[in-house]
Design a protein around this motif. Structure first.
Motif, PDB file in Angstrom:
ATOM      1  N   VAL A 247       0.855  -1.185   0.000  1.00 16.00           N
ATOM      2  CA  VAL A 247       0.000   0.000   0.000  1.00 16.00           C
ATOM      3  C   VAL A 247       0.896   1.241   0.000  1.00 16.00           C
ATOM      4  O   VAL A 247       1.556   1.538   0.993  1.00 16.00           O
ATOM      5  CB  VAL A 247      -0.926   0.034   1.227  1.00 16.00           C
ATOM      6  CG1 VAL A 247      -1.899   1.208   1.123  1.00 16.00           C
ATOM      7  CG2 VAL A 247      -1.691  -1.274   1.363  1.00 16.00           C
ATOM      8  N   PRO A 248       0.959   1.976  -1.097  1.00 17.71           N
ATOM      9  CA  PRO A 248       1.860   3.124  -1.178  1.00 17.71           C
ATOM     10  C   PRO A 248       1.314   4.345  -0.435  1.00 17.71           C
ATOM     11  O   PRO A 248       0.142   4.389  -0.052  1.00 17.71           O
ATOM     12  CB  PRO A 248       1.933   3.390  -2.683  1.00 17.71           C
ATOM     13  CG  PRO A 248       0.605   2.939  -3.196  1.00 17.71           C
ATOM     14  CD  PRO A 248       0.224   1.736  -2.357  1.00 17.71           C
ATOM     15  N   PHE A 249       2.175   5.332  -0.254  1.00 20.43           N
ATOM     16  CA  PHE A 249       1.739   6.613   0.283  1.00 20.43           C
ATOM     17  C   PHE A 249       0.864   7.310  -0.759  1.00 20.43           C
ATOM     18  O   PHE A 249       1.163   7.266  -1.960  1.00 20.43           O
ATOM     19  CB  PHE A 249       2.943   7.512   0.580  1.00 20.43           C
ATOM     20  CG  PHE A 249       3.673   7.174   1.839  1.00 20.43           C
ATOM     21  CD1 PHE A 249       3.454   7.892   3.003  1.00 20.43           C
ATOM     22  CD2 PHE A 249       4.601   6.136   1.865  1.00 20.43           C
ATOM     23  CE1 PHE A 249       4.131   7.584   4.172  1.00 20.43           C
ATOM     24  CE2 PHE A 249       5.288   5.820   3.023  1.00 20.43           C
ATOM     25  CZ  PHE A 249       5.050   6.548   4.183  1.00 20.43           C
ATOM     26  N   PRO A 250      -0.218   7.956  -0.333  1.00 23.01           N
ATOM     27  CA  PRO A 250      -1.034   8.720  -1.286  1.00 23.01           C
ATOM     28  C   PRO A 250      -0.189   9.812  -1.952  1.00 23.01           C
ATOM     29  O   PRO A 250       0.717  10.386  -1.338  1.00 23.01           O
ATOM     30  CB  PRO A 250      -2.131   9.327  -0.411  1.00 23.01           C
ATOM     31  CG  PRO A 250      -2.184   8.452   0.795  1.00 23.01           C
ATOM     32  CD  PRO A 250      -0.784   7.983   1.023  1.00 23.01           C
ATOM     33  N   ALA A 251      -0.489  10.102  -3.205  1.00 24.66           N
ATOM     34  CA  ALA A 251       0.333  11.024  -3.988  1.00 24.66           C
ATOM     35  C   ALA A 251       0.429  12.405  -3.357  1.00 24.66           C
ATOM     36  O   ALA A 251       1.499  13.026  -3.369  1.00 24.66           O
ATOM     37  CB  ALA A 251      -0.223  11.120  -5.407  1.00 24.66           C
ATOM     38  N   ASP A 252      -0.680  12.922  -2.802  1.00 28.51           N
ATOM     39  CA  ASP A 252      -0.638  14.279  -2.244  1.00 28.51           C
ATOM     40  C   ASP A 252       0.284  14.355  -1.036  1.00 28.51           C
ATOM     41  O   ASP A 252       1.056  15.320  -0.892  1.00 28.51           O
ATOM     42  CB  ASP A 252      -2.045  14.764  -1.884  1.00 28.51           C
ATOM     43  CG  ASP A 252      -2.758  13.854  -0.887  1.00 28.51           C
ATOM     44  OD1 ASP A 252      -2.382  12.659  -0.782  1.00 28.51           O
ATOM     45  OD2 ASP A 252      -3.686  14.336  -0.204  1.00 28.51           O
ATOM     46  N   ARG A 253       0.259  13.327  -0.183  1.00 30.86           N
ATOM     47  CA  ARG A 253       1.134  13.337   0.975  1.00 30.86           C
ATOM     48  C   ARG A 253       2.583  13.111   0.565  1.00 30.86           C
ATOM     49  O   ARG A 253       3.506  13.729   1.100  1.00 30.86           O
ATOM     50  CB  ARG A 253       0.684  12.300   1.992  1.00 30.86           C
ATOM     51  CG  ARG A 253      -0.605  12.694   2.723  1.00 30.86           C
ATOM     52  CD  ARG A 253      -1.155  11.571   3.566  1.00 30.86           C
ATOM     53  NE  ARG A 253      -0.120  10.983   4.413  1.00 30.86           N
ATOM     54  CZ  ARG A 253      -0.126   9.717   4.822  1.00 30.86           C
ATOM     55  NH1 ARG A 253      -1.100   8.908   4.430  1.00 30.86           N
ATOM     56  NH2 ARG A 253       0.826   9.281   5.596  1.00 30.86           N
ATOM     57  N   ALA A 254       2.812  12.228  -0.401  1.00 25.13           N
ATOM     58  CA  ALA A 254       4.172  12.000  -0.882  1.00 25.13           C
ATOM     59  C   ALA A 254       4.772  13.286  -1.442  1.00 25.13           C
ATOM     60  O   ALA A 254       5.943  13.610  -1.174  1.00 25.13           O
ATOM     61  CB  ALA A 254       4.172  10.899  -1.950  1.00 25.13           C
TER      62      ALA A 254
ATOM     63  N   GLU B 255      -7.457   6.469  22.227  1.00 22.76           N
ATOM     64  CA  GLU B 255      -6.542   5.700  21.388  1.00 22.76           C
ATOM     65  C   GLU B 255      -5.797   6.627  20.452  1.00 22.76           C
ATOM     66  O   GLU B 255      -6.373   7.545  19.856  1.00 22.76           O
ATOM     67  CB  GLU B 255      -7.293   4.655  20.561  1.00 22.76           C
ATOM     68  CG  GLU B 255      -6.343   3.812  19.707  1.00 22.76           C
ATOM     69  CD  GLU B 255      -7.035   2.796  18.818  1.00 22.76           C
ATOM     70  OE1 GLU B 255      -6.321   1.966  18.204  1.00 22.76           O
ATOM     71  OE2 GLU B 255      -8.275   2.823  18.734  1.00 22.76           O
ATOM     72  N   LEU B 256      -4.505   6.375  20.276  1.00 24.49           N
ATOM     73  CA  LEU B 256      -3.674   7.193  19.400  1.00 24.49           C
ATOM     74  C   LEU B 256      -3.776   6.691  17.958  1.00 24.49           C
ATOM     75  O   LEU B 256      -3.541   5.513  17.677  1.00 24.49           O
ATOM     76  CB  LEU B 256      -2.215   7.144  19.856  1.00 24.49           C
ATOM     77  CG  LEU B 256      -1.217   7.925  18.995  1.00 24.49           C
ATOM     78  CD1 LEU B 256      -1.515   9.424  19.048  1.00 24.49           C
ATOM     79  CD2 LEU B 256       0.210   7.641  19.439  1.00 24.49           C
ATOM     80  N   LEU B 257      -4.126   7.594  17.051  1.00 28.78           N
ATOM     81  CA  LEU B 257      -4.105   7.343  15.611  1.00 28.78           C
ATOM     82  C   LEU B 257      -3.022   8.221  15.000  1.00 28.78           C
ATOM     83  O   LEU B 257      -2.895   9.391  15.369  1.00 28.78           O
ATOM     84  CB  LEU B 257      -5.453   7.674  14.959  1.00 28.78           C
ATOM     85  CG  LEU B 257      -6.733   7.119  15.592  1.00 28.78           C
ATOM     86  CD1 LEU B 257      -7.937   7.486  14.726  1.00 28.78           C
ATOM     87  CD2 LEU B 257      -6.647   5.615  15.761  1.00 28.78           C
ATOM     88  N   VAL B 258      -2.261   7.681  14.054  1.00 29.56           N
ATOM     89  CA  VAL B 258      -1.132   8.443  13.509  1.00 29.56           C
ATOM     90  C   VAL B 258      -1.008   8.230  12.002  1.00 29.56           C
ATOM     91  O   VAL B 258      -1.418   7.212  11.456  1.00 29.56           O
ATOM     92  CB  VAL B 258       0.209   8.027  14.182  1.00 29.56           C
ATOM     93  CG1 VAL B 258       0.186   8.326  15.662  1.00 29.56           C
ATOM     94  CG2 VAL B 258       0.519   6.552  13.949  1.00 29.56           C
ATOM     95  N   ARG B 259      -0.416   9.218  11.347  1.00 26.98           N
ATOM     96  CA  ARG B 259       0.078   9.073   9.992  1.00 26.98           C
ATOM     97  C   ARG B 259       1.183  10.117   9.808  1.00 26.98           C
ATOM     98  O   ARG B 259       1.284  11.070  10.573  1.00 26.98           O
ATOM     99  CB  ARG B 259      -1.014   9.231   8.938  1.00 26.98           C
ATOM    100  CG  ARG B 259      -1.600  10.619   8.816  1.00 26.98           C
ATOM    101  CD  ARG B 259      -2.692  10.669   7.747  1.00 26.98           C
ATOM    102  NE  ARG B 259      -3.139  12.041   7.523  1.00 26.98           N
ATOM    103  CZ  ARG B 259      -4.117  12.396   6.687  1.00 26.98           C
ATOM    104  NH1 ARG B 259      -4.761  11.454   6.005  1.00 26.98           N
ATOM    105  NH2 ARG B 259      -4.460  13.658   6.528  1.00 26.98           N
ATOM    106  N   GLY B 260       2.025   9.900   8.796  1.00 31.91           N
ATOM    107  CA  GLY B 260       3.133  10.820   8.607  1.00 31.91           C
ATOM    108  C   GLY B 260       4.127  10.302   7.598  1.00 31.91           C
ATOM    109  O   GLY B 260       3.907   9.273   6.938  1.00 31.91           O
ATOM    110  N   PRO B 261       5.271  10.986   7.460  1.00 25.55           N
ATOM    111  CA  PRO B 261       6.209  10.694   6.370  1.00 25.55           C
ATOM    112  C   PRO B 261       7.001   9.407   6.522  1.00 25.55           C
ATOM    113  O   PRO B 261       7.748   9.036   5.617  1.00 25.55           O
ATOM    114  CB  PRO B 261       7.144  11.913   6.373  1.00 25.55           C
ATOM    115  CG  PRO B 261       7.066  12.451   7.756  1.00 25.55           C
ATOM    116  CD  PRO B 261       5.662  12.193   8.212  1.00 25.55           C
TER     117      PRO B 261
END
Length: 554
Positions: free
Chosen positions: A20-27, A397-403
């Motif tokens: 599952v790749p990083f979404p283009a906008d976040r990349a 609960e901790l939810l996270v996303r990032g580089p």
């Protein structure tokens, strides 16, 4: 969310299948911010060899290599692997102990553009067969015998069970398999490494196994290079530092947080040890003037206690990172006063997200929090049981996303459906609060967990997975795997068991689990017979009551 993994329609040998790749906008945002440089992960070593060719890169009690020597050795390994038939993108299980050979193998695989699957020395047939099957691995690199265990016998079993596993290399006496050491003697032409897609996996880490068998965690060239580089910067590492790998090197923590890879980004040397006892570790710290290391809470306390009697003390340490389980303020103070002038609490996960206290943080912050996010682009949400954001400063609960946080486990559709929100946040399963004001603002306090796991000596053990193995024993009618507090391990594993006939001993149970290929660190420390297991109102085992009953017995 879809994983893109449709085995009936996809090429299982293709690395991208099930990734599952990083979404283009976040990349794009991470590239604009300068976090992602579109360079292969092994360029960390290439850069170091160009800048500090004659400086020691890796050291163990038997051998050491400069950065130039390590790079040359990795190149020969890569050329030999390619000559044997391993292709770019192929997955190879890497299971070596903490020696310089681990670094040689890792970079040899990366230079060949193969994808290492970072197995741990304690993994046995249950996990390794799973990793081989899920990853579609074609190769395996293991030692001969370590700590009394013959990995060649395990390799033979894996080959029999996994027809795709065609290449086995043994570091040591090869027996029926080829010698890994001989690969470094390759004297043919060294080809230029193939180009890579930096947004595809560079390596696969393994999860702590919070539900079922451990999952595979894809770490891309871009995200993991950033992970290592940013960690080294946050720890204020320089070329004058020396890092000690005291935990299993295939773990995310000593591999890239900053670990081996982060140390290389600043020209720091890395020392490996297979013996993390205070006596052995302190001797290495003194000999090589080690300045930085990463430990689990239990080991840090053992080292601190040993400072009261060991004749050789770790006086060169400037920073000790401690993670794996939450420390109390008293424990943090104990370690800070007795072991090291600099302590960094670290709360992170192989899935990506890292929080840690930094050198220079106020003492109150170091003692009472588990740090703040490594990256300005780390996104954190704290939610209630319905997925709604809680007010600032409250628990959830901790939810996270990032580089550098994954967007999906590798080839694990069901797990991904449970573990990610529709907008790509990873559900950590940890209960936290993020301080909203004062000197602790933005820092995280871990207050508990939501997933049914046991944190034993820095390893995350799935209670449900262990219970499946317990249920398979014919003498066991019902069982619950629960954590019991332990001064040194943090938590020890207790099997609370209702027997269907004559009881068995702990030794007999663990022999049974050994035969089923269960890792040593996942086996019970305590076996407690019970008449019945208390249940909740909805009929589930009430594990809080199980623990309370056991503790009440004394």
């Amino acid at each position: 969310m879809t994983t893109g993994f449709q085995p009936q329609h996809a090429d299982f040998t293709d690395l991208a299948t099930g990734f599952v790749p990083f979404p283009a906008d976040r990349a794009d945002a991470y590239r604009r911010a300068g976090y992602w440089t579109d360079r292969p992960l092994d360029s960390i070593l290439g850069d170091a060899a160009a800048r500090w060719p004659d400086k020691p890169a890796v050291i163990d009690p038997a051998v050491s290599y400069t950065f130039a020597e390590l790079a040359a050795r990795a190149d020969r390994i890569a050329a030999a692997l390619l000559r044997h038939g391993i292709r770019p993108g192929d997955r190879v299980l890497l299971q070596l102990p903490n020696t310089c050979q681990f670094a040689v193998a890792l970079f040899g695989l990366l230079r060949a553009r193969a994808v290492p699957v970072m197995c741990l020395p304690g993994h046995r047939s249950a996990e390794l067969n799973h990793f081989a099957a899920v990853s579609g691995a074609v190769g395996l690199i293991v030692p001969d015998v370590t700590a009394g265990f013959d990995y060649r016998e395990l390799a033979a079993e894996l080959v029999a069970n996994n027809p795709a596993l065609r290449f086995v290399f043994v570091d040591g006496e090869p027996g029926p398999f080829e010698s890994f050491t001989a690969l470094a003697d390759f004297d043919g032409p060294i080809p230029e490494p193939a180009p890579v897609d930096p947004d595809l996996p560079a390596l696969l880490l393994v999860s702590g196994g919070t539900t079922g068998l451990p999952k595979l965690i894809p770490r891309t060239h871009n995200d993991y290079r950033y992970n290592a580089t940013a960690c080294a910067q946050a720890c204020r590492m320089t070329g004058d530092d020396v890092y000690l790998v005291a935990l299993p090197a295939g773990h995310n923590f000593p591999l890239g947080c900053p670990g081996l890879l982060g140390s290389m980004t600043v020209g720091a040397s890395t020392v490996f040890t297979t013996d993390s006892s205070p006596e052995a570790a302190f001797a290495l710290i003194d000999k090589y003037r080690v300045t930085v290391t990463g430990l689990v809470n239990a080991l840090a306390k053992v080292w601190t206690q040993a400072c009261e009697w060991e004749p050789v003390l770790p006086t060169s340490l400037r920073l000790v990172q401690v993670g794996g389980s939450r420390m109390t303020p008293d424990e943090a103070r104990y370690i800070l006063d007795g072991l090291t002038p600099g302590l960094s609490q670290i709360f992170g996960m192989a899935e990506g997200m890292l929080n840690f206290t930094r050198p220079g943080d106020p003492l109150d912050v170091v003692l009472n929090t588990q740090g703040r996010p490594m990256s300005p682009h780390d996104e954190m949400r704290v939610v209630d049981e319905n997925g709604h954001d809680v007010p600032p400063g409250e628990e959830g609960e901790l939810l996270v996303r990032g580089p550098y946080t994954l967007n999906g486990y590798y080839r694990a559709e069901d797990a991904n459906a449970r573990s990610f929100t529709p907008d790509g946040f990873y559900r950590t399963g940890d209960r936290v609060r993020i301080f909203a004001d004062g000197p602790r603002a933005g820092y995280v306090e871990v207050t508990g967990r939501i997933k049914d796991v046991i944190h034993r000596g820095g390893e995350t053990v799935s209670a449900s997975d262990l219970e499946e193995h317990l249920f398979a024993h014919p003498a066991i009618y019902a069982a619950a795997a629960v954590p019991l507090p332990d001064e040194y391990l943090g938590e020890k594993i207790c099997a609370a068991v209702v027997f269907s006939g004559p009881p068995i001993t702990l030794a007999e149970l663990n022999e049974f689990l050994d035969q089923r290929g269960v890792s040593a660190h996942c086996r019970p420390d305590v076996l407690v017979p019970m008449g019945t297991l208390p249940k909740t109102a909805v009929g589930k085992v009430d594990k809080k009551k199980v623990v309370a009953e056991i503790l009440a017995r004394g």
